[in-house]
Design an enzyme around this catalytic site. Structure first.
Site, mmCIF file in Angstrom:
data_model
loop_
_atom_site.group_PDB
_atom_site.id
_atom_site.type_symbol
_atom_site.label_atom_id
_atom_site.label_comp_id
_atom_site.label_asym_id
_atom_site.label_seq_id
_atom_site.Cartn_x
_atom_site.Cartn_y
_atom_site.Cartn_z
ATOM 1 N N GLU A 96 0.890 -1.168 0.000
ATOM 2 C CA GLU A 96 0.000 0.000 0.000
ATOM 3 C C GLU A 96 0.918 1.206 0.000
ATOM 4 O O GLU A 96 1.527 1.526 1.023
ATOM 5 C CB GLU A 96 -0.863 0.021 1.267
ATOM 6 C CG GLU A 96 -1.824 -1.132 1.402
ATOM 7 C CD GLU A 96 -2.929 -1.103 0.364
ATOM 8 O OE1 GLU A 96 -3.135 -0.052 -0.270
ATOM 9 O OE2 GLU A 96 -3.560 -2.146 0.171
ATOM 10 N N CYS B 48 -2.802 8.781 3.251
ATOM 11 C CA CYS B 48 -2.424 8.254 1.937
ATOM 12 C C CYS B 48 -3.530 8.464 0.924
ATOM 13 O O CYS B 48 -3.287 8.529 -0.277
ATOM 14 C CB CYS B 48 -2.104 6.774 2.052
ATOM 15 S SG CYS B 48 -3.440 5.840 2.811
HETATM 16 P P1 NAP Z 1 8.266 4.947 4.783
HETATM 17 O O1 NAP Z 1 9.372 5.869 5.078
HETATM 18 O O2 NAP Z 1 8.257 4.237 3.488
HETATM 19 O O3 NAP Z 1 8.233 3.903 6.008
HETATM 20 C C1 NAP Z 1 7.217 2.948 6.099
HETATM 21 C C2 NAP Z 1 7.687 1.798 6.973
HETATM 22 O O4 NAP Z 1 8.745 1.091 6.328
HETATM 23 C C3 NAP Z 1 8.232 2.226 8.327
HETATM 24 O O5 NAP Z 1 7.809 1.300 9.309
HETATM 25 C C4 NAP Z 1 9.740 2.141 8.114
HETATM 26 O O6 NAP Z 1 10.466 1.942 9.318
HETATM 27 C C5 NAP Z 1 9.819 0.922 7.236
HETATM 28 N N1 NAP Z 1 11.067 0.784 6.489
HETATM 29 C C6 NAP Z 1 11.976 1.750 6.188
HETATM 30 N N2 NAP Z 1 12.976 1.213 5.460
HETATM 31 C C7 NAP Z 1 12.695 -0.103 5.304
HETATM 32 C C8 NAP Z 1 13.345 -1.185 4.651
HETATM 33 N N3 NAP Z 1 14.491 -1.013 3.991
HETATM 34 N N4 NAP Z 1 12.771 -2.392 4.703
HETATM 35 C C9 NAP Z 1 11.609 -2.597 5.348
HETATM 36 N N5 NAP Z 1 10.939 -1.605 5.981
HETATM 37 C C10 NAP Z 1 11.476 -0.370 5.952
HETATM 38 O O7 NAP Z 1 6.852 5.708 4.857
HETATM 39 P P2 NAP Z 1 6.350 6.741 5.979
HETATM 40 O O8 NAP Z 1 7.148 7.999 5.842
HETATM 41 O O9 NAP Z 1 6.252 6.089 7.299
HETATM 42 O O10 NAP Z 1 4.852 7.007 5.503
HETATM 43 C C11 NAP Z 1 4.496 7.983 4.573
HETATM 44 C C12 NAP Z 1 4.218 7.375 3.221
HETATM 45 O O11 NAP Z 1 3.348 6.259 3.374
HETATM 46 C C13 NAP Z 1 3.491 8.306 2.276
HETATM 47 O O12 NAP Z 1 4.103 8.246 1.021
HETATM 48 C C14 NAP Z 1 2.070 7.751 2.209
HETATM 49 O O13 NAP Z 1 1.409 7.988 0.993
HETATM 50 C C15 NAP Z 1 2.298 6.312 2.422
HETATM 51 N N6 NAP Z 1 1.102 5.689 3.001
HETATM 52 C C16 NAP Z 1 0.373 4.832 2.250
HETATM 53 C C17 NAP Z 1 -0.767 4.250 2.776
HETATM 54 C C18 NAP Z 1 -1.609 3.296 1.985
HETATM 55 O O14 NAP Z 1 -2.471 2.642 2.586
HETATM 56 N N7 NAP Z 1 -1.436 3.173 0.704
HETATM 57 C C19 NAP Z 1 -1.143 4.532 4.088
HETATM 58 C C20 NAP Z 1 -0.366 5.405 4.827
HETATM 59 C C21 NAP Z 1 0.759 5.987 4.270
HETATM 60 P P3 NAP Z 1 11.151 3.186 10.101
HETATM 61 O O15 NAP Z 1 10.045 4.119 10.451
HETATM 62 O O16 NAP Z 1 11.774 2.529 11.264
HETATM 63 O O17 NAP Z 1 12.112 3.794 9.124
#
Ligand code: NAP
Length: 520
Positions: A263, A302
């Site tokens: 997602e 999102c």
């Molecule tokens: P993110 O930076 O991609 O992080 C998401 C998750 O992935 C966090 O738990 C992060 O851990 C983890 N992560 C980071 N590097 C990783 C790796 N190499 N391998 C596995 N996991 C890893 O996203 P965010 O800043 O938290 O959220 C914002 C984004 O999420 C926006 O772009 C938004 O559109 C999207 N979003 C999408 C949805 C949907 O349902 N489609 C819902 C909500 C948000 P750490 O925090 O420990 O780095």
């Protein structure tokens, strides 16, 4: 009593049946209104291989002994535990996520509501332990040789990696479906806002309402977790497209072929129908929804509306109406009286939003933006107006209170603009013309996971463009990740293998009986 009575808190993971902290200083979690460090989280040195093995063994075995209805009852108990401390969760959401009470309700009440929904629909599955998928069919000249499709629970762990914007709902909307499916949950909340998820998990563990091993939590970065996945595990990821791609391309994830649901981000749109009059109900409903989506959770959803696609003939009137409404928004510490929009999650996120606005400014003009906000993570609602046909407004997701108004000439042009988002989670269409809404839904459905159709009859009653309901699927094609979650019982399939069972009619019937709820 919340964890916030003593700050900063060292958040503990819950792995292999015990609470534990990682080593080192860890990552700081802050109050985005003040910048104060309220907690730290570290996963350094934690044995994630052993933790996964424990969940796969103890947790999977315990859940696997239960019917759907028995697992549904567990979800009901989890919801009761969380409901009893709703005020604590809201307080944490305010401190760690900068949520106003309304924002916190979307996260916390959304989480509890989703658990209750799955408790209810799971109860209706009764004593069944397998998912049914159609009737048995004769496969050969011999009528005794038949086949049927059945969903068999996978044998591994449900690894849930979540985004920072919904620490409560993100955790429980995934956990509800997985536990109902019999999969032990291994949750990894985003570090920036992990305090709420960790405190909720602690409450549920302390209440002893789930079998041992059914729920684990990793606080801090993901570490080497993905190096230890095995066939039968699944990964459900929510976050940026970039991280989602990294997970998909992870060598061990690819080698084992474990399922990955992504997602990701999305440049969602709202579309105002051609020939809409400025004084019409559709116009008013559209403006209200764009403003709500820009400001709810400070634009950190999102599903939030990023592009407002409107007829060129009334573009100026739309811009004026949205800007007028945005001027009433009070930005500040969500604990303060009268504040209607809180900060974004961190000063770093504010910087990223400002960089995004800067990038969009190349082909847009700013129609509304306040310049008097100072400090930490406060960002002004910002309305942009597209000046030319630059692709960038369809490509950049600015994850904050920012939207761009884009004019169109006719319906075909509007549909083409919407599709330039490259696949989105949600689009909403506003019209006083029911026939237009039906046609638009079909055209736009090809590139969107969810289509919200608003005419005057539902203008006051619809659930909102950005709100994800457990009964409807959540996910979108293309850049939105191509994933699918929730959708009632549809969500259970991610945790099951669809198997074509072929054999003697009596044997197949014995299997089919296990897909059926018990007769009352
Ligand atoms: P993110 O930076 O991609 O992080 C998401 C998750 O992935 C966090 O738990 C992060 O851990 C983890 N992560 C980071 N590097 C990783 C790796 N190499 N391998 C596995 N996991 C890893 O996203 P965010 O800043 O938290 O959220 C914002 C984004 O999420 C926006 O772009 C938004 O559109 C999207 N979003 C999408 C949805 C949907 O349902 N489609 C819902 C909500 C948000 P750490 O925090 O420990 O780095």
């Amino acid at each position: 009593m919340t964890a916030l009575h003593a700050v900063p808190v060292a958040i503990e993971s819950y792995l292999a049946g015990a609470f534990a902290s990682g080593g080192g200083e860890g990552t700081s979690l802050v109050d985005p209104s003040s910048g104060e460090v309220i907690a730290t989280a570290s996963s350094a040195g934690l044995d994630l291989r052993a933790a996964l093995a424990y969940a796969r063994g103890i947790g999977r075995t315990a859940l696997g002994r239960l019917s759907f209805a028995e697992r549904a009852a567990l979800l009901g108990s989890v919801a009761d535990v969380l409901q009893a401390r709703r005020d604590d969760w809201n307080a944490i959401a305010q401190r760690n996520s900068g949520n106003t009470p309304r924002d916190a309700a979307i996260d916390v009440d959304g989480a509890i509501g989703t658990l209750k929904y799955y408790a209810k629909i799971g109860a209706a599955l009764g004593a069944a332990t397998l998912l049914g998928d159609g009737d048995a069919q004769r496969l050969a000249r011999d009528p005794n040789f038949v086949g049927v499709h059945v969903g068999v629970p996978l044998a591994g762990v449900a690894i849930h990696i979540n985004a920072y914007n919904f620490p409560a709902w993100g955790l429980w909307e995934k956990a509800a479906v997985a536990i109902l499916a019999g999969a032990p949950v291994f949750a990894k909340p985003a570090t920036a806002t992990a305090l709420l998820a960790a405190e909720m998990v602690r409450a549920v563990i302390d209440a002893q309402v789930l079998p041992e091993g059914a729920l684990s939590l990793l606080a801090g970065s993901v570490g080497d977790l993905l190096d230890h996945v095995e066939l039968g595990d699944v990964i459900a990821f929510t976050g940026s497209a970039e991280t989602g791609e990294r997970i998909r391309l992870h060598p061990h994830v690819r080698a084992t072929g474990v399922r990955v649901n992504v997602e990701a981000d999305s440049v969602n749109a709202a579309l105002l129908a051609p020939a809409t009059a400025v004084a019409s109900p559709a116009f008013a409903a559209f403006v209200r929804e764009v403003v709500r989506e820009m400001t709810s959770k400070s634009g950190q959803k999102c599903t939030a509306i990023r592009r407002a696609i409107v007829p060129n003939a009334i573009k100026d009137a739309v811009v004026e109406a949205i800007a007028r409404s945005l001027s009433d928004v009070v930005v500040g510490d969500p604990g303060a009286e009268g504040v209607s929009m809180g900060p974004v999650v961190s000063a770093g996120q504010r910087t990223a939003i400002e960089a995004g606005i800067e990038a969009l400014s190349r082909s847009t003009r700013i129609a509304f933006r306040r310049s008097d906000l100072a400090g930490e993570a406060f960002v002004s609602p910002t309305l942009l107006v597209a000046q030319d046909d630059d692709a960038i407004v369809h490509e950049i997701e600015v994850f904050g209170p920012v939207a761009t108004v884009i004019g169109y000439d006719d319906a075909a042009h509007a549909y083409a603009l919407a599709a330039r988002g490259g696949g989105s989670l949600a689009i909403s269409v506003f019209s006083d013309d029911a026939a237009f809404l039906a046609d638009a839904a079909v055209v736009l459905g090809a590139t969107h996971g969810r289509v919200l159709l608003v005419d005057p009859s539902v203008a006051e009653s619809h659930t909102g463009h950005g709100i994800v309901l457990p009964s409807c699927t959540h996910g979108g094609p293309g850049r939105a990740g191509g994933g699918e979650e929730l959708g009632g019982l549809r969500g259970l399939w991610f945790y099951h293998q669809r198997v074509a069972m072929q054999g003697p009619a009596a044997v197949v019937d014995t299997i089919v009986q296990r897909t059926k709820p018990a007769l009352a």
